[in-house]
Motif scaffolding. Structure first.
Motif, PDB file in Angstrom:
ATOM      1  N   VAL A 384      47.851  15.980 -35.428  1.00 59.34           N
ATOM      2  CA  VAL A 384      47.834  17.000 -34.376  1.00 59.34           C
ATOM      3  C   VAL A 384      48.563  16.505 -33.135  1.00 59.34           C
ATOM      4  O   VAL A 384      49.327  17.243 -32.496  1.00 59.34           O
ATOM      5  N   LEU A 385      48.355  15.235 -32.790  1.00 62.30           N
ATOM      6  CA  LEU A 385      49.005  14.682 -31.606  1.00 62.30           C
ATOM      7  C   LEU A 385      50.521  14.631 -31.786  1.00 62.30           C
ATOM      8  O   LEU A 385      51.278  14.991 -30.873  1.00 62.30           O
ATOM      9  N   LEU A 386      50.988  14.219 -32.942  1.00 61.12           N
ATOM     10  CA  LEU A 386      52.432  14.164 -33.183  1.00 61.12           C
ATOM     11  C   LEU A 386      53.045  15.561 -33.214  1.00 61.12           C
ATOM     12  O   LEU A 386      54.151  15.773 -32.702  1.00 61.12           O
ATOM     13  N   ILE A 387      52.333  16.531 -33.801  1.00 61.31           N
ATOM     14  CA  ILE A 387      52.836  17.911 -33.796  1.00 61.31           C
ATOM     15  C   ILE A 387      52.938  18.439 -32.368  1.00 61.31           C
ATOM     16  O   ILE A 387      53.902  19.127 -32.003  1.00 61.31           O
ATOM     17  N   SER A 388      51.944  18.099 -31.547  1.00 62.33           N
ATOM     18  CA  SER A 388      51.990  18.522 -30.150  1.00 62.33           C
ATOM     19  C   SER A 388      53.186  17.914 -29.423  1.00 62.33           C
ATOM     20  O   SER A 388      53.862  18.594 -28.635  1.00 62.33           O
TER      21      SER A 388
END
Length: 566
Positions: A384-388
């Motif tokens: 989720v953090l990398l997608i953000s």
């Protein structure tokens, strides 16, 4: 003396700007002389209520002084910028003084260590934000203002209930919360709800893009260092209570908010709405960092984000000002090629927002990613953090592409010499700090950084995702618009604005309309209930016409009941 007084009256924006800048520099310099973890408390006792001392308390520590310096520094630039942006506005005086009240309310929130004094500034932020959102006094501003103030009123109620619960403890200071066991979880949940309403997290996300109805200098102030970030600062102060179900709930909602805002910004064509959704995504990122147990990294990112987000809004205001009010990206394309100064500042702010290496955003976002990678939080959190990160780069580069390389040509670029001094000055020094501030703060906020050792592929994962997101913004950014079901869902923030305003009020509006038609317009065709309504109306009218007689009758009736009861 009279010459000085006349200068102050005629140039109050510049005077406020100088005062804010001077005091901000003073507070920033003072924070270097306080030891981390130390500080001073100043308490004025007002009165005693049920054995509890109610007073006004001020806390002076590294965190409050540093945040105050940023608030006043940014406010000084916004006040100077407003003198040029609002030039020719018939009610500029009222605007400047309301902005001053807005900054003063945020100062109350920052320096207050207990919920009662925090409530003064918190309620002031909600009230003054309504005045600023409805500044242009049209229908859309009124709707946006009502949505803003009612959404934030939920947070006010939560803080009031928390104050009532803490009355049993005899103390309202957050430094003492870890000592008391009763109602501790309830108080944290209430403060968490208040922070989520202020930070516009799901399901309270609709008011933040709607608040773009305010003038652009207000948006710059709100999204960088005042109303939106007040909830993050509150939870940083309540860091000792973080954990358990509240932490998991905050992490889940902040992840959903990051994804919703990041995807929605790639479907948006309104300039200010793109930047507003960017703020929504970054505030979700700060709360996500808090939920993982890194309050000082979240505070570090809060300070860094304030500078380049203020710069981005100031540049957006110049673009809107120079294009006679146009905000559609498709109509503004290519115009900045004739104004390279503003185009370069937009590029600096967007790259800092992406976390481009060695700009301000990189120094705050990269440590958070590294701590998540070594923290053992699971693959889903890392994903989720990398997608953000990728979505942030995608909509940022897409924004730069539309403004610099499009074909709309809506920007005129015709400004006077006053524009260079009043609007261009704050943009210049915000651009400088967007480049150098991250490296300076990284040595002060985190004086002894942890040594993080990662494999090369993980170490470069953040930069790689940002690069891929930027390429996606260049290649497919213009293809994401449209009126289909998918683009309508993602482009409307998952229909949260409709849930907050349209659908939720539909039943009450329909019922109220029918009631007006039957009772007021239709002559009261409700039979028995109509007779009751008419009787009550007649009684109220009689009471208003005979006020003294009615009050005297009530007084003697009360005396009779007291005597009869005794």
């Amino acid at each position: 003396m009279w010459a000085l007084l006349s200068f102050v009256v005629l140039n109050y924006c510049r005077v406020f700007s100088v005062i804010f800048f001077s005091v901000g520099v003073l507070f920033g310099a003072g924070s270097f002389y306080l030891a981390p973890g130390g500080g001073y408390y100043v308490n004025w006792g007002l009165f005693s209520l049920g054995g509890c001392e109610v007073g006004m308390t001020i806390v002076i520590d590294v965190m409050s002084l540093m945040f105050l310096s940023f608030i006043l520094f940014i406010s000084s630039g916004v006040m100077l910028y407003s003198e040029g942006y609002m030039l020719g506005d018939w009610d500029k005086d009222r605007f400047c003084f309301v902005v001053f009240l807005f900054v003063l309310s945020m100062v109350f929130v920052v320096v207050s260590p207990n919920l009662i004094s925090i409530m003064l500034g918190w309620d002031g932020l909600g009230l003054v934000s309504y005045w600023l959102v409805v500044y242009y006094q049209n229908y859309s501003s009124y709707v946006a203002g009502m949505l803003t103030v009612l959404s934030n009123r939920i947070g006010d109620v939560c803080l009031l209930v928390a104050i009532c619960l803490m009355l049993d403890w005899g103390c309202w200071e957050y430094e003492e919360l870890s000592v008391w066991g009763d109602y501790l979880g309830y108080v944290f949940i209430l403060c968490l709800l208040a922070a989520m309403t202020s930070g516009a997290q799901i399901p309270f996300s609709a008011w933040l893009p709607a608040a773009m109805a305010a003038p652009t200098p207000v948006s710059s102030l709100v999204h960088s260092s005042t109303l939106v970030t007040a909830g993050v600062y509150l939870l940083v102060r309540f860091q000792g209570m973080m954990g358990g179900l509240g932490s998991f709930t905050l992490m889940s909602l902040s992840c959903a908010t990051m994804l919703m805002a990041g995807i929605g910004a790639n479907f948006e064509y309104d300039l200010k709405s793109v930047v507003a959704l960017s703020t929504l995504s970054q505030v979700g990122f700060m709360l996500f960092t808090l939920s993982l147990g890194y309050p000082y990294l979240a505070f570090f990112h809060l300070l860094c984000h304030a500078v380049y987000k203020c710069l981005l809004f100031l540049c957006a205001g110049v673009i809107i000002h120079g294009s006679c009010g146009w905000q559609d990206l498709r109509m503004l394309g290519g115009g900045l090629s004739s104004v390279p100064y503003i185009g370069g500042c937009v590029g600096i702010a967007s790259l800092a927002l992406c976390g481009f290496p060695f700009l301000t955003g990189f120094y705050s976002k990269e440590p958070i990613l590294e701590h998540v990678l070594i923290g053992g939080f699971g693959g889903f959190v890392v994903l989720v953090l990398l997608i953000s990160f990728g979505l942030t780069a995608c909509y940022s580069i897409r924004l730069v592409y539309y403004l610099m390389a499009g074909s709309g040509g809506g920007y005129s670029g015709g400004e006077s010499d006053d524009w260079v001094l009043l609007m261009g000055g704050p943009i210049f020094y915000m651009s400088c700090f967007s480049v150098i501030l991250g490296g300076i703060l990284s040595w002060f906020v985190v004086p002894c950084p942890n040594l993080v050792i990662l494999p090369l592929i993980l170490k470069l994962s953040g930069v790689g995702v940002v690069t891929l997101g930027g390429l996606a913004g260049l290649l497919i950014g213009g293809l994401l618009g449209g009126s289909g079901l998918v683009s309508g869902f993602f482009g409307s923030m998952w229909y949260f604005p409709d849930l907050s305003g349209g659908w939720s009020s539909f039943i009450f509006l329909v019922f109220g309309g029918k009631l007006v038609q039957v009772v007021d317009v239709g002559g009261g065709n409700l039979g028995f209930w109509s007779s009751i309504i008419v009787f009550l109306g007649t009684f109220v009218q009689w009471a208003q016409d005979n006020m003294k007689k009615f009050y005297l009758f009530i007084f003697f009736l009360w005396v009779w009941f007291v005597y009869w009861g005794v």
